[in-house]
Design a protein around this motif. Structure first.
Motif, mmCIF file in Angstrom:
data_model
loop_
_atom_site.group_PDB
_atom_site.id
_atom_site.type_symbol
_atom_site.label_atom_id
_atom_site.label_comp_id
_atom_site.label_asym_id
_atom_site.label_seq_id
_atom_site.Cartn_x
_atom_site.Cartn_y
_atom_site.Cartn_z
ATOM 1 N N THR A 202 0.809 -1.223 0.000
ATOM 2 C CA THR A 202 0.000 0.000 0.000
ATOM 3 C C THR A 202 0.839 1.267 0.000
ATOM 4 O O THR A 202 0.348 2.330 -0.387
ATOM 5 C CB THR A 202 -0.955 0.021 1.211
ATOM 6 O OG1 THR A 202 -0.209 -0.247 2.405
ATOM 7 C CG2 THR A 202 -2.052 -1.017 1.060
ATOM 8 N N ILE A 205 0.949 2.049 -3.530
ATOM 9 C CA ILE A 205 -0.370 2.527 -3.934
ATOM 10 C C ILE A 205 -0.514 4.000 -3.568
ATOM 11 O O ILE A 205 -0.992 4.821 -4.360
ATOM 12 C CB ILE A 205 -1.472 1.691 -3.274
ATOM 13 C CG1 ILE A 205 -1.444 0.257 -3.817
ATOM 14 C CG2 ILE A 205 -2.851 2.315 -3.495
ATOM 15 C CD1 ILE A 205 -2.409 -0.685 -3.100
ATOM 16 N N CYS A 209 -0.858 5.469 -7.283
ATOM 17 C CA CYS A 209 -2.183 5.169 -7.835
ATOM 18 C C CYS A 209 -3.185 6.293 -7.591
ATOM 19 O O CYS A 209 -3.075 7.045 -6.622
ATOM 20 C CB CYS A 209 -2.713 3.865 -7.242
ATOM 21 S SG CYS A 209 -1.683 2.429 -7.653
ATOM 22 N N HIS A 211 -6.803 5.648 -7.852
ATOM 23 C CA HIS A 211 -7.976 5.058 -7.209
ATOM 24 C C HIS A 211 -7.635 3.668 -6.684
ATOM 25 O O HIS A 211 -6.673 3.033 -7.138
ATOM 26 C CB HIS A 211 -9.157 4.953 -8.187
ATOM 27 C CG HIS A 211 -9.763 6.266 -8.561
ATOM 28 N ND1 HIS A 211 -9.318 7.006 -9.638
ATOM 29 C CD2 HIS A 211 -10.773 6.976 -7.997
ATOM 30 C CE1 HIS A 211 -10.033 8.118 -9.723
ATOM 31 N NE2 HIS A 211 -10.920 8.126 -8.752
ATOM 32 N N VAL A 212 -8.451 3.197 -5.742
ATOM 33 C CA VAL A 212 -8.291 1.858 -5.169
ATOM 34 C C VAL A 212 -9.636 1.140 -5.248
ATOM 35 O O VAL A 212 -10.674 1.705 -4.889
ATOM 36 C CB VAL A 212 -7.836 1.929 -3.703
ATOM 37 C CG1 VAL A 212 -7.745 0.525 -3.108
ATOM 38 C CG2 VAL A 212 -6.491 2.638 -3.583
ATOM 39 N N THR A 226 -7.474 7.295 -3.933
ATOM 40 C CA THR A 226 -6.473 6.590 -3.140
ATOM 41 C C THR A 226 -6.375 7.103 -1.702
ATOM 42 O O THR A 226 -6.377 6.314 -0.749
ATOM 43 C CB THR A 226 -5.097 6.691 -3.821
ATOM 44 O OG1 THR A 226 -5.168 6.004 -5.071
ATOM 45 C CG2 THR A 226 -4.014 6.051 -2.973
#
Length: 564
Positions: A202, A205, A209, A211-212, A226
């Protein structure tokens, strides 16, 4: 425009008791960088394989609902056509490398499509993936990270608008992991590619990133920006996902009243510097344990030298006169960058590889002239790629195999005990090579300890694993006390290293760069910079607040920075 539209997707594998995917509805906008998270077996990889048509055209099963890629329904398109829209780099990406040189491999897909400019596309893809100048290199000359980038280049060469990567950094050191994600960011931001990653890390992430997507029980629980997603600490942990350590620490300190209730939760170290700025360090600082007399060596390498022959160029020297002893009862973590020799060392210890010079000793006796199978009751290796542990047609048969062929009297009862211990009973009759990554890990560990070896070697045992499976492996290692007392783990998982290991051995440039407890290793900035290892994120957070802080876990950070 939506790159992906999924409506009411449900899918079951043949003979499965329940669907893997249940009524999934989801849209992904063009240009998104989406992380897909969830516990092992929740359907992440299955969902992604429905996006490029492998499901249901190649992997058959009960399929209902619809999947559209830029408006085209995958049921009406063939896999070959979809591959030009959706590139895929699989978890076992080595199987995508099919040609001898980098350029050969990167352009191979385009050659199969009879594209006249196939070689130009291959060169372009190598450049986009950071492999410019390596066109004529043989694939075995590439590092693990470079090989992963080559698999990505093979997908990129077809110029798809969507790229999917399944666990892209699971077995990579920090430098190679940063490089992979740097390439993905450039493809996303500069070239407009829609990126989907299945990811357990994470902290990456948080940094890369947009979005999740949380997968839970075969469904899409939610898709969120995110920063908002990673602040759902309780919900993520309930799904066996590690939120960033700085986020978890802030959430605990906020509950303890050390941070204002209105304080936002940081998701990166940079955000943490501001939010934790009012906290003061009150820990004891660096305390090295007193040295104790070592037990007798369980495994010893004496002046060992190893080289790998090369078809082109000089042989690659892995070890030069290496000396190292692993003593009885030790819990040792073996760390270092990709290519430092961690897997090579383990292969030497179990007799799968012979040194060109020096000696390898097991319990004081040289193993150079002993057969590998004769060592298996004393020392066992669980491979980095767990699928290499499966040689039978079911998990039960694989777990039983070594005991059965050696005539163990209670092999049937012990097989069932191991299946229970590793939560393998429900999948005992399935082919191990068709399991999820986490299931493979559990099964391979059961195979590795079947003969009760006194010495256990684990190569990247927690790669691709969620919290629950990772903790189960740690519990199992603890349970082995009295049977398998000596354990050596090769890993890039620094949280595992700091929570479990009593001794850390750092390999670099053919030798041992550092050897000792965690304070001696991670407290030495010169070693960290030279080797390229990266402490856990919470350690970096503590150091950013106070140079005396040596916090390896969230609990230690909370203890040392909470108000008295």
């Amino acid at each position: 425009m939506n790159a992906i539209e999924i409506q009411n997707l449900t899918f079951s594998y043949p003979a499965a008791e329940a669907p893997v995917l249940r009524d999934v509805s989801l849209t992904v906008e063009e240009g998104d960088f989406l992380a897909i998270v969830g516990n092992n077996g929740c359907g992440k990889s299955t969902l992604c394989k429905a996006l490029n048509g492998l499901i249901p055209h190649f992997l058959v099963g009960d399929f209902s609902g619809s999947v559209k890629i830029f408006g085209e329904d995958t049921l009406g398109a063939d896999v070959g056509a979809l591959a030009r829209k959706v590139g895929y780099v699989y978890q076992d990406f080595e199987n995508q490398i099919v040609r001898p040189t980098a350029l050969d491999d990167a352009s191979y897909a385009c050659l199969n499509y009879a594209m006249e400019d196939y070689e130009d596309r291959g060169r372009e893809a190598l450049a986009l993936c950071g492999l410019q100048g390596r066109e004529d290199d043989y694939v075995f000359q590439l590092s693990g990270g470079q090989t992963h980038l080559l698999a990505l280049a093979g997908a990129v060469s077809l110029r798809p608008n969507i790229l999917i990567l399944d666990e892209p950094i699971a077995q990579l050191d920090p430098a190679h992991a940063d490089r992979i994600y740097g390439v993905l960011r450039e493809l996303n931001e500069k070239h407009g590619k829609t990126i989907l990653v299945i990811e357990h890390h994470t902290e990456y992430i948080a940094d890369y990133c947009k979005h999740v997507l949380l997968m839970r029980d075969g469904g899409a629980a939610w898709k969120l920006p995110t920063r908002e997603a990673l602040q759902r600490v309780d919900e993520l942990q309930a799904c066996n996902i590690f939120p960033p350590q700085v986020t978890t620490a802030a959430e605990r300190l906020r509950r303890a009243g050390c941070l204002p209730a209105s304080s936002p939760l940081p998701t990166t170290v940079e955000e943490g510097k501001a939010i934790f700025s009012a906290l003061r360090y009150r820990g004891a600082g660096k305390v090295l344990p007193e040295k104790t007399e070592a037990a007798e060596p369980a495994v010893a390498l004496r002046n060992v030298s190893v080289s790998y022959r090369s078809v082109k160029g000089e042989d690659r020297k892995v070890f030069r006169g290496l000396n190292l002893s692993i003593h009885k009862g030790e819990k040792v973590a073996l760390i270092g960058s990709n290519g430092a020799g961690k897997s090579t060392m383990m292969r030497l210890m179990v007799g799968l590889l012979k040194p060109e010079a020096g000696d390898v000793q097991l319990l004081g006796q040289s193993i150079l002239r002993r057969k590998t199978e004769d060592l298996s009751r004393t020392i066992s290796l669980v491979y980095q790629n767990p699928e290499q542990m499966f040689i039978q047609d079911s998990v039960r048969a694989d777990v039983a195999y070594a005991m059965r062929v050696r005539g163990e009297a209670d092999w049937k009862a012990r097989t069932e005990d191991l299946l229970r211990r590793f939560r393998l009973e429900e999948i005992a009759d399935r082919d191990g090579r068709l399991l999820s990554g986490g299931q493979m890990r559990r099964a391979s560990l059961a195979i590795g300890i079947a003969l009760n070896p006194g010495i256990l070697l684990l190569d990247e045992p927690t790669a691709n694993l969620d919290i629950a499976t990772r903790r189960e492996i740690l519990r199992t290692l603890t349970d082995l006390k009295g049977v398998t007392d000596t354990v050596l783990i090769a890993t890039h998982d620094m949280q595992l290293v700091c929570e479990w290991a009593e001794r850390i051995v750092v390999l670099c440039e053919g030798g041992v760069a550092a050897d000792g407890p965690r304070d001696a290793v991670f407290g030495d900035r010169a070693v960290i910079e030279r080797v390229g290892i990266r402490p856990p994120e919470i350690f970096t957070m503590g150091q950013a607040l106070d140079g005396r802080a040596l916090c390896y876990t969230v609990g230690e950070f909370e203890r040392d920075f909470a108000e008295a």
